[in-house]
Design a protein around this motif. Sequence first.
Motif, PDB file in Angstrom:
ATOM      1  N   TRP A  62      -5.474   7.471  -3.060  1.00  0.00           N
ATOM      2  CA  TRP A  62      -5.871   7.957  -1.741  1.00  0.00           C
ATOM      3  C   TRP A  62      -6.546   9.300  -1.974  1.00  0.00           C
ATOM      4  O   TRP A  62      -5.941  10.229  -2.498  1.00  0.00           O
ATOM      5  CB  TRP A  62      -4.652   8.107  -0.839  1.00  0.00           C
ATOM      6  N   THR A  63      -7.819   9.422  -1.606  1.00  0.00           N
ATOM      7  CA  THR A  63      -8.574  10.627  -1.913  1.00  0.00           C
ATOM      8  C   THR A  63      -8.396  11.740  -0.892  1.00  0.00           C
ATOM      9  O   THR A  63      -8.816  12.864  -1.145  1.00  0.00           O
ATOM     10  CB  THR A  63     -10.083  10.322  -1.999  1.00  0.00           C
ATOM     11  N   CYS A  64      -7.810  11.451   0.241  1.00  0.00           N
ATOM     12  CA  CYS A  64      -7.644  12.463   1.301  1.00  0.00           C
ATOM     13  C   CYS A  64      -9.012  13.032   1.701  1.00  0.00           C
ATOM     14  O   CYS A  64      -9.141  14.205   2.007  1.00  0.00           O
ATOM     15  CB  CYS A  64      -6.693  13.555   0.843  1.00  0.00           C
ATOM     16  N   GLU A  84      -2.012  16.398   3.210  1.00  0.00           N
ATOM     17  CA  GLU A  84      -2.371  16.224   1.805  1.00  0.00           C
ATOM     18  C   GLU A  84      -1.183  16.350   0.836  1.00  0.00           C
ATOM     19  O   GLU A  84      -1.083  15.565  -0.107  1.00  0.00           O
ATOM     20  CB  GLU A  84      -3.465  17.216   1.433  1.00  0.00           C
ATOM     21  N   PRO A  85      -0.251  17.298   1.033  1.00  0.00           N
ATOM     22  CA  PRO A  85       0.874  17.379   0.099  1.00  0.00           C
ATOM     23  C   PRO A  85       1.775  16.138   0.097  1.00  0.00           C
ATOM     24  O   PRO A  85       2.568  15.954  -0.818  1.00  0.00           O
ATOM     25  CB  PRO A  85       1.660  18.602   0.583  1.00  0.00           C
ATOM     26  N   LEU A  86       1.631  15.282   1.095  1.00  0.00           N
ATOM     27  CA  LEU A  86       2.447  14.070   1.186  1.00  0.00           C
ATOM     28  C   LEU A  86       1.689  12.855   0.645  1.00  0.00           C
ATOM     29  O   LEU A  86       1.892  11.732   1.098  1.00  0.00           O
ATOM     30  CB  LEU A  86       2.870  13.838   2.637  1.00  0.00           C
ATOM     31  N   TRP A  87       0.849  13.063  -0.361  1.00  0.00           N
ATOM     32  CA  TRP A  87       0.007  12.007  -0.921  1.00  0.00           C
ATOM     33  C   TRP A  87       0.821  10.797  -1.373  1.00  0.00           C
ATOM     34  O   TRP A  87       0.325   9.683  -1.399  1.00  0.00           O
ATOM     35  CB  TRP A  87      -0.831  12.535  -2.076  1.00  0.00           C
ATOM     36  N   GLY A  88       2.066  10.984  -1.730  1.00  0.00           N
ATOM     37  CA  GLY A  88       2.912   9.887  -2.187  1.00  0.00           C
ATOM     38  C   GLY A  88       3.181   8.849  -1.106  1.00  0.00           C
ATOM     39  O   GLY A  88       3.554   7.713  -1.412  1.00  0.00           O
ATOM     40  N   ALA A  98       1.044   7.311   0.601  1.00  0.00           N
ATOM     41  CA  ALA A  98       0.092   6.211   0.413  1.00  0.00           C
ATOM     42  C   ALA A  98       0.670   5.169  -0.537  1.00  0.00           C
ATOM     43  O   ALA A  98       0.507   3.965  -0.337  1.00  0.00           O
ATOM     44  CB  ALA A  98      -1.236   6.739  -0.113  1.00  0.00           C
ATOM     45  N   LYS A  99       1.379   5.616  -1.561  1.00  0.00           N
ATOM     46  CA  LYS A  99       2.014   4.687  -2.490  1.00  0.00           C
ATOM     47  C   LYS A  99       3.100   3.884  -1.788  1.00  0.00           C
ATOM     48  O   LYS A  99       3.211   2.670  -1.971  1.00  0.00           O
ATOM     49  CB  LYS A  99       2.582   5.435  -3.684  1.00  0.00           C
ATOM     50  N   LEU A 100       3.902   4.554  -0.975  1.00  0.00           N
ATOM     51  CA  LEU A 100       4.945   3.843  -0.230  1.00  0.00           C
ATOM     52  C   LEU A 100       4.332   2.821   0.725  1.00  0.00           C
ATOM     53  O   LEU A 100       4.843   1.717   0.872  1.00  0.00           O
ATOM     54  CB  LEU A 100       5.818   4.826   0.539  1.00  0.00           C
ATOM     55  N   LYS A 101       3.227   3.196   1.358  1.00  0.00           N
ATOM     56  CA  LYS A 101       2.527   2.272   2.251  1.00  0.00           C
ATOM     57  C   LYS A 101       2.124   1.010   1.469  1.00  0.00           C
ATOM     58  O   LYS A 101       2.247  -0.102   1.965  1.00  0.00           O
ATOM     59  CB  LYS A 101       1.298   2.961   2.847  1.00  0.00           C
ATOM     60  N   THR A 102       1.674   1.179   0.256  1.00  0.00           N
ATOM     61  CA  THR A 102       1.263   0.050  -0.575  1.00  0.00           C
ATOM     62  C   THR A 102       2.456  -0.810  -0.974  1.00  0.00           C
ATOM     63  O   THR A 102       2.424  -2.031  -0.872  1.00  0.00           O
ATOM     64  CB  THR A 102       0.555   0.553  -1.837  1.00  0.00           C
ATOM     65  N   TYR A 103       3.517  -0.179  -1.403  1.00  0.00           N
ATOM     66  CA  TYR A 103       4.673  -0.922  -1.892  1.00  0.00           C
ATOM     67  C   TYR A 103       5.376  -1.710  -0.799  1.00  0.00           C
ATOM     68  O   TYR A 103       5.938  -2.766  -1.044  1.00  0.00           O
ATOM     69  CB  TYR A 103       5.677   0.028  -2.548  1.00  0.00           C
ATOM     70  N   PHE A 104       5.353  -1.192   0.415  1.00  0.00           N
ATOM     71  CA  PHE A 104       6.072  -1.844   1.504  1.00  0.00           C
ATOM     72  C   PHE A 104       5.162  -2.668   2.426  1.00  0.00           C
ATOM     73  O   PHE A 104       5.608  -3.135   3.449  1.00  0.00           O
ATOM     74  CB  PHE A 104       6.863  -0.805   2.310  1.00  0.00           C
ATOM     75  N   ALA A 105       3.897  -2.809   2.031  1.00  0.00           N
ATOM     76  CA  ALA A 105       2.963  -3.593   2.864  1.00  0.00           C
ATOM     77  C   ALA A 105       3.177  -5.077   2.656  1.00  0.00           C
ATOM     78  O   ALA A 105       3.660  -5.561   1.710  1.00  0.00           O
ATOM     79  CB  ALA A 105       1.532  -3.210   2.537  1.00  0.00           C
TER      80      ALA A 105
END
Length: 92
Positions: free
Chosen positions: A8-10, A79-83, A85-92
């Motif tokens: 996620w490039t923000c 932006e500091p909560l970039w992680g 996006a990873k959770l969004k992917t894992y739980f999609a």
Amino acid sequence: MRAVQTLWTCNKDLLNDGFGWLMPEHHLMAWTLSCLCLRENYDEVVLYTDSIGYAVLIEQLQLPYTNVVLAYDNFSCQEPLWGLAKLKTYFA
């Protein structure tokens, strides 16, 4: 088995922002090495990213991902909560 990478490039410019790396070039070289190593070990390597990531990693660098999912174009968080996006992917 498949490998999944997320970017996620923000809305930052991958060609001018190092994303924590010393130089943007180092960041892009790391993506390239990572993708190529994953392709050596996995039949399927999927990239979840936004349009900015797609434009650079796929269209310009032509990294050999087996599938690309544009999942983050409408993703919004600090932006500091970039992680997240990873959770969004894992739980999609």
